[in-house]
Design a protein around this motif. Structure first.
Motif, short mmCIF file in Angstrom:
data_model
loop_
_atom_site.label_atom_id
_atom_site.label_comp_id
_atom_site.label_asym_id
_atom_site.label_seq_id
_atom_site.Cartn_x
_atom_site.Cartn_y
_atom_site.Cartn_z
N PHE A 1 0.82 -1.21 0.00
CA PHE A 1 0.00 0.00 0.00
C PHE A 1 0.86 1.26 0.00
CE2 PHE A 1 -3.56 -2.53 2.18
CZ PHE A 1 -4.21 -2.74 0.98
N LYS A 2 1.97 1.22 0.73
CA LYS A 2 2.86 2.39 0.81
C LYS A 2 3.42 2.76 -0.56
CE LYS A 2 5.22 5.49 3.18
NZ LYS A 2 4.57 6.58 3.92
N PHE A 3 3.80 1.74 -1.32
CA PHE A 3 4.35 2.00 -2.65
C PHE A 3 3.24 2.22 -3.68
CE2 PHE A 3 8.04 0.06 -0.65
CZ PHE A 3 9.09 0.84 -1.13
N TYR A 4 2.11 1.52 -3.50
CA TYR A 4 1.01 1.65 -4.44
C TYR A 4 0.48 3.07 -4.50
CZ TYR A 4 -3.42 0.66 -6.84
OH TYR A 4 -4.47 0.66 -7.73
N GLN A 5 0.47 3.76 -3.35
CA GLN A 5 -0.07 5.12 -3.30
C GLN A 5 0.78 6.10 -4.10
OE1 GLN A 5 1.16 7.93 -1.30
NE2 GLN A 5 3.09 6.86 -0.81
N GLN A 6 1.96 5.67 -4.58
CA GLN A 6 2.77 6.52 -5.45
C GLN A 6 2.18 6.61 -6.86
OE1 GLN A 6 5.61 8.27 -4.56
NE2 GLN A 6 5.02 7.66 -2.49
N THR A 7 1.37 5.60 -7.23
CA THR A 7 0.82 5.59 -8.58
C THR A 7 -0.70 5.69 -8.62
OG1 THR A 7 0.69 3.17 -8.60
CG2 THR A 7 2.74 4.16 -9.39
N SER A 8 -1.38 5.27 -7.55
CA SER A 8 -2.85 5.24 -7.55
C SER A 8 -3.37 5.46 -6.13
CB SER A 8 -3.37 3.89 -8.09
OG SER A 8 -2.86 3.63 -9.39
N SER A 9 -4.68 5.39 -6.01
CA SER A 9 -5.34 5.60 -4.73
C SER A 9 -5.54 4.26 -4.01
CB SER A 9 -6.70 6.28 -4.93
OG SER A 9 -7.49 6.19 -3.77
N VAL A 10 -5.06 4.19 -2.78
CA VAL A 10 -5.24 2.98 -1.98
C VAL A 10 -6.72 2.75 -1.69
CG1 VAL A 10 -4.77 1.90 0.26
CG2 VAL A 10 -2.93 3.10 -0.96
N SER A 11 -7.46 3.80 -1.41
CA SER A 11 -8.90 3.66 -1.13
C SER A 11 -9.63 3.08 -2.34
CB SER A 11 -9.51 5.02 -0.77
OG SER A 11 -8.94 5.52 0.42
N GLN A 12 -9.26 3.54 -3.53
CA GLN A 12 -9.88 3.00 -4.74
C GLN A 12 -9.50 1.53 -4.95
OE1 GLN A 12 -8.92 5.54 -8.06
NE2 GLN A 12 -10.13 7.28 -7.30
N TRP A 13 -8.27 1.16 -4.57
CA TRP A 13 -7.83 -0.24 -4.67
C TRP A 13 -8.71 -1.12 -3.78
CZ3 TRP A 13 -6.37 -4.41 -1.83
CH2 TRP A 13 -5.71 -5.45 -2.49
#
Length: 521
Positions: free
Chosen positions: A98-110
């Motif tokens: 999640f920490k790295f994912y939020q660099q490209t997209s929204s964690v809430s949307q994931w």
């Protein structure tokens, strides 16, 4: 912390798809893991993160109950690691993602996207082909070359595959055990087939055999659950698929566990007499001489009550048939076929000596003997046929001596018990465990020579402790002589003992304490 490179973005997308396939919103365990990872991420516990483009690897630390180090490969073919005790994907790895994912997209949307996939993911076609495809996909990334070099990794591969397979389990209760049985069977077949094609000897590796045995246990559990439900006609294609698939266990896979799977199916699942007769005819025509074929012919002939055939095939089988025969015996007892169980018991001594000799150490031989004894002691056979059980225990000597002694006494074979005692050379303590008190009660005349022998041995020990024990046996002798109206014979014997050991003051003192010598003497 920003890593907006093409390789990073592409890697995150691949990892996202992998996690979408690996975790299901309908699975409570998966839901909890996602929530825990999300909580750690939102609490800001992930720090000191970095991306290594050359390795295509994420790394970070997570501050949980204690600090852990996490490494995640963005290559879907490679695994991840965490310094926490959890081998599979854990909450720490989820938090780092999640920490790295939020660099490209929204964690809430994931999270929203992941939860909304539930309706589409649970619609799994109920057909043998569809279920086998699930198994194939679950093991598609298994690296067999690496497994041949590092068999201990087999556990990791199989557990990950089982987690993936489990997520596709049908919702209906009556279908779940069938799915578990069918998927476990084909997991066993596919993995064994691949290993066998690369290097058959790896199937005998201890780590690999242990995991194959674990898959077998999963099948046993599924069969037990399946027995609770009636079998609708819709199950027939799956049963037929398992029946034809079982042929491969005898003909294509030479695994030490393969026949165990085969026998489980044919003893516990395929109960149709017509199916069993057809299968026996089929394998009887196979000319190849393999242990598995002899075992299969023996077991099927037993099920079909063809006594001459099964005994002949049992005779031709290698000593390795013994553990399977014990299993057959248990299954026969569960089905209340005691006559069949007894016939198996009567044949066991023919294979036991050769099977025991296969073990290299005394410890292994003793362990096997005690395993077999426990099987017989906990079943009903011991009560039904003492003579056959005694024959088995005799073939397990010297490891079965104590249990054999107890059985001989229960059967009233006192003379044989004394002969066993003399041959084994038991200590008094060991003999008491083997039922000496029972001998004194039933046949005291057989006990007298043994007591005389023990008294002499204990007095020769010349210690207070051995003197006390000798006195306890002397008191038993006195009681036996008195009850048999041989008081004078006792007095002559005891006077001779005192005279022979007149210099042993401590011994005489123990005799006085035991009231064998009166104080005024």
């Amino acid at each position: 912390m920003s890593f907006q490179s093409q390789s990073f973005t592409s890697g995150i997308e691949k990892l996202e798809q992998k996690l979408f396939q690996q975790f299901m919103p309908s699975n409570q365990q998966d839901e909890r893991l996602i929530q825990k990872g999300l909580f750690l991420y939102r609490q800001g516990t992930v720090y000191d993160g970095g991306y290594d483009p050359s390795m295509n690897m994420l790394r970070a630390k997570v501050r949980d109950v204690y600090q852990v180090n996490v490494r995640i490969s963005l290559d879907p073919e490679k695994s991840s690691s965490c310094s926490c005790p959890e081998e599979n994907w854990c909450r720490h790895r989820m938090a780092v993602f999640f920490k790295f994912y939020q660099q490209t997209s929204s964690v809430s949307q994931w999270i929203t996207k992941w939860r909304n996939q539930k309706p589409a993911m649970i619609k799994i076609e109920k057909s043998p082909q569809a279920w086998k495809q699930i198994v194939k996909e679950a093991i598609s990334t298994m690296n067999y070359s690496q497994l041949l070099e590092q068999p201990f990794l087999f556990d990791h591969y199989i557990k990950n595959a089982q987690l993936t397979i489990q997520k596709k389990t049908p919702m209906e209760k009556e279908w779940k055990p069938l799915y578990e049985l069918h998927s476990s069977f084909w997991l066993f077949i596919y993995v064994s087939r691949e290993i066998h094609s690369h290097n058959p000897s790896v199937l005998s590796n201890e780590s690999v055999m242990e995991i194959l045995g674990m898959i077998l246990e999963e099948m046993e559990d599924a069969l037990s659950d399946l027995a609770v439900y009636a079998r609708p006609f819709a199950f027939d294609p799956f049963l037929e698929d398992l029946r034809t698939g079982s042929h491969e266990l005898l003909e294509a896979i030479s695994s030490p566990v393969s026949y165990s799977v085969y026998s489980l199916l044919w003893f516990q699942l395929f109960t149709s007499k017509a199916w069993r007769e057809k299968e026996l005819d089929r394998i009887s025509e196979l000319s190849e001489e393999k242990d598995e074929l002899y075992f299969a012919r023996t077991g099927l002939a037993l099920l079909l009550m063809k006594n001459d055939v099964w005994k002949e095939q049992f005779r031709l089988s290698s000593p390795s048939v013994l553990p399977h025969a014990v299993r057959w015996m248990e299954w026969m007892m569960w089905d209340d076929r005691m006559d069949a169980a007894v016939t198996i018991l009567q044949e066991l001594p023919k294979k036991i000596p050769a099977h025991v000799e296969k073990f290299e150490t005394e410890s292994e031989k003793r362990s096997f003997a005690h395993w077999l004894i426990r099987k017989l002691e906990t079943g009903k056979l011991r009560l039904h046929t003492a003579d056959s059980t005694i024959a088995v225990y005799e073939s397990l000597l010297p490891y079965s001596a104590r249990h054999l002694g107890s059985l001989l006494l229960d059967a009233g074979r006192y003379k044989e018990w004394v002969e066993l005692v003399d041959w084994i050379g038991f200590t008094p303590e060991e003999l008491e465990l083997a039922g000496f008190k029972q001998l004194i009660t039933k046949r005291p005349d057989f006990a007298v020579p043994l007591l005389h022998q023990w008294v002499e041995q204990l007095i020769a020990g010349r210690q207070r402790e051995t003197y006390r024990k000798a006195v306890s046996y002397l008191k038993k002798l006195k009681k036996i002589y008195t009850q048999s109206n041989q008081t004078q014979k006792w007095e002559h014997y005891f006077d001779a003992i005192l005279l022979q050991h007149r210099r042993l003051r401590a011994f005489h003192e123990e005799c006085r304490r035991g009231k064998l010598i009166h104080v005024d003497e």
